[in-house]
Scaffold this motif. Structure first.
Motif, PDB file in Angstrom:
ATOM      1  N   VAL A 100       1.238   3.321   9.424  1.00 41.80           N
ATOM      2  CA  VAL A 100       2.314   2.614   8.717  1.00 41.80           C
ATOM      3  C   VAL A 100       3.589   2.606   9.561  1.00 41.80           C
ATOM      4  N   ARG A 144       6.157   2.280   1.659  1.00 44.89           N
ATOM      5  CA  ARG A 144       6.358   2.095   3.096  1.00 44.89           C
ATOM      6  C   ARG A 144       7.820   2.343   3.469  1.00 44.89           C
ATOM      7  N   THR A 149      -6.387  -2.091   8.551  1.00 44.29           N
ATOM      8  CA  THR A 149      -5.792  -0.789   8.237  1.00 44.29           C
ATOM      9  C   THR A 149      -6.299  -0.252   6.903  1.00 44.29           C
ATOM     10  N   HIS A 150      -6.965  -1.112   6.121  1.00 41.36           N
ATOM     11  CA  HIS A 150      -7.569  -0.706   4.849  1.00 41.36           C
ATOM     12  C   HIS A 150      -8.889  -1.457   4.677  1.00 41.36           C
ATOM     13  N   PRO A 171      -9.009  -2.606  -1.088  1.00 42.07           N
ATOM     14  CA  PRO A 171      -7.689  -3.170  -1.416  1.00 42.07           C
ATOM     15  C   PRO A 171      -6.836  -2.278  -2.292  1.00 42.07           C
ATOM     16  N   LYS A 213      -4.279   0.204  -0.569  1.00 45.35           N
ATOM     17  CA  LYS A 213      -3.150  -0.296   0.218  1.00 45.35           C
ATOM     18  C   LYS A 213      -1.834   0.188  -0.361  1.00 45.35           C
ATOM     19  N   GLU A 214      -0.954   0.646   0.500  1.00 45.30           N
ATOM     20  CA  GLU A 214       0.333   1.189   0.050  1.00 45.30           C
ATOM     21  C   GLU A 214       1.278   0.071  -0.355  1.00 45.30           C
ATOM     22  N   SER A 215       2.186   0.400  -1.255  1.00 44.58           N
ATOM     23  CA  SER A 215       3.188  -0.564  -1.700  1.00 44.58           C
ATOM     24  C   SER A 215       4.320  -0.632  -0.687  1.00 44.58           C
ATOM     25  N   TYR A 259      -8.495   6.373   7.163  1.00 46.40           N
ATOM     26  CA  TYR A 259      -9.073   5.520   6.130  1.00 46.40           C
ATOM     27  C   TYR A 259      -9.367   6.287   4.847  1.00 46.40           C
ATOM     28  N   ARG A 306      -2.557   8.442   8.561  1.00 41.75           N
ATOM     29  CA  ARG A 306      -2.227   7.237   7.783  1.00 41.75           C
ATOM     30  C   ARG A 306      -0.752   6.903   7.957  1.00 41.75           C
ATOM     31  N   PRO A 360      -4.690   7.756   1.270  1.00 43.11           N
ATOM     32  CA  PRO A 360      -3.616   6.787   1.049  1.00 43.11           C
ATOM     33  C   PRO A 360      -2.295   7.343   1.579  1.00 43.11           C
TER      34      PRO A 360
END
Length: 320
Positions: A212, A304, A291-292, A295, A298-300, A181, A208, A184
């Motif tokens: 993903v 990913r 997972t987050h 906000p 959060k990965e794009s 957490y 992390r 990123p």
């Protein structure tokens, strides 16, 4: 305890972190979480557990053996692996437990190990991990935390995909960490070559990535009816914690979970009917977790897919 009250208690524990991750959270939640898998739920099924000679890995292997699984302990040191095997058999007489030597951070080792496995694999637990004190690279030229927790598991999952598909109920489980957490998804520097290296940050980054990757593998294997999940064990009293985080271990020791408590959700995910009804989720104490929490962290989708492409390229894994 009613469902509403239980949910409120669970959410408060989760957001408060320290109570939820400690033995206090485990003790409170076990009164209202889903039922244990039935006795013999994994009888005759093959479970592969990496990093299985101590800590969470050995505890998970023991729990799987108690449910009747044929357990493969994947370890770097076979002497330690045999010791773990003897300890598991002392607790679960008559269990079928085997020791396999494989350094998950070594991609050639991973290929050799996968080639030696025959028949279906029902459960694959990616538990091996390392929190390095300084930046070092494997023989393949990859940062060691990344190689151990991400690249090796990616390649092993890819190579064992046919064996998982051959199972009637194949499951892949990533043992992540609540530390994920704090970081990123960093696809601008996946090998941690920039800036001053910090072992705890490197560990959290790759954890992390595991979360993903579990989601991405879930989609990749969905049509094959293979379930993929990730989880975090909370704060457990393991050799890895005491060695890599001695100050934290000293301060938090009275509140740390036992390895068995930390591994409980791994065993439950491997055998419960509930966990088999969905895929690609992140769990803690038998419940799906976000997972987050922020906000903007959060990965794009671009990042990913970049992680997937990087793992493909770095491991030279053959497409199915």
């Amino acid at each position: 305890m009613t469902g509403v009250v239980a949910g409120v208690v669970d959410s408060v524990l989760d957001r408060a972190i320290a109570p939820g991750y400690s033995v206090l959270g485990f003790t409170a939640r076990k009164h209202f979480w889903p039922a244990d898998p039935p006795a013999g739920a994994l009888r005759g099924r093959v479970a592969v557990v990496t990093g299985a000679n101590s800590g969470l890995g050995k505890a998970a292997a023991t729990g799987l053996a108690e449910l009747g699984a044929i357990v493969r302990l994947v370890v770097r040191d076979t002497a330690k692996g045999e010791k773990a095997r003897a300890e598991i058999l002392a607790r679960v007489p008559g269990a079928e437990v085997r020791v396999d030597r494989c350094d998950v951070s070594d991609l050639a080792d991973v290929r050799k190990f996968a080639e030696g496995l025959t028949g279906p694999v029902d459960v694959l637990v990616h538990n091996a991990g390392v929190l390095p004190p300084s930046r070092t690279e494997t023989a393949d030229g990859h940062e060691v935390a990344l190689a151990t927790a991400v690249l090796g598991p990616f390649l092993l999952t890819d190579l064992l995909a046919p064996a998982l598909r051959a199972s009637a109920d194949g499951r892949v489980l990533f043992v992540s960490s609540g530390g994920m957490y704090s970081q990123p998804l960093r696809m601008d520097d996946p090998e941690y070559r920039e800036g001053e290296f910090a072992g705890a940050k490197a560990y959290s980054r790759v954890k992390r990535m595991q979360v993903v990757l579990a989601e991405l593998w879930a989609e990749e294997l969905r049509t094959d009816a293979v379930v993929v999940h990730s989880m975090h064990p909370g704060w457990a009293d393991t050799p890895g914690v005491s060695t890599s985080l001695p100050r934290f271990h000293q301060l938090a020791k009275p509140f740390l979970r036992t390895p068995e408590q930390g591994a409980d959700t791994v065993v439950w995910l491997a055998a419960s009917a509930e966990a088999g009804r969905e895929t690609g989720r992140f769990w803690h104490d038998r419940r799906v977790r976000p997972t987050h929490y922020l906000p903007w962290g959060k990965e794009s989708e671009v990042d990913r897919q970049a992680l997937w492409a990087y793992c493909r390229s770095a491991t030279a894994a053959c497409r199915r």
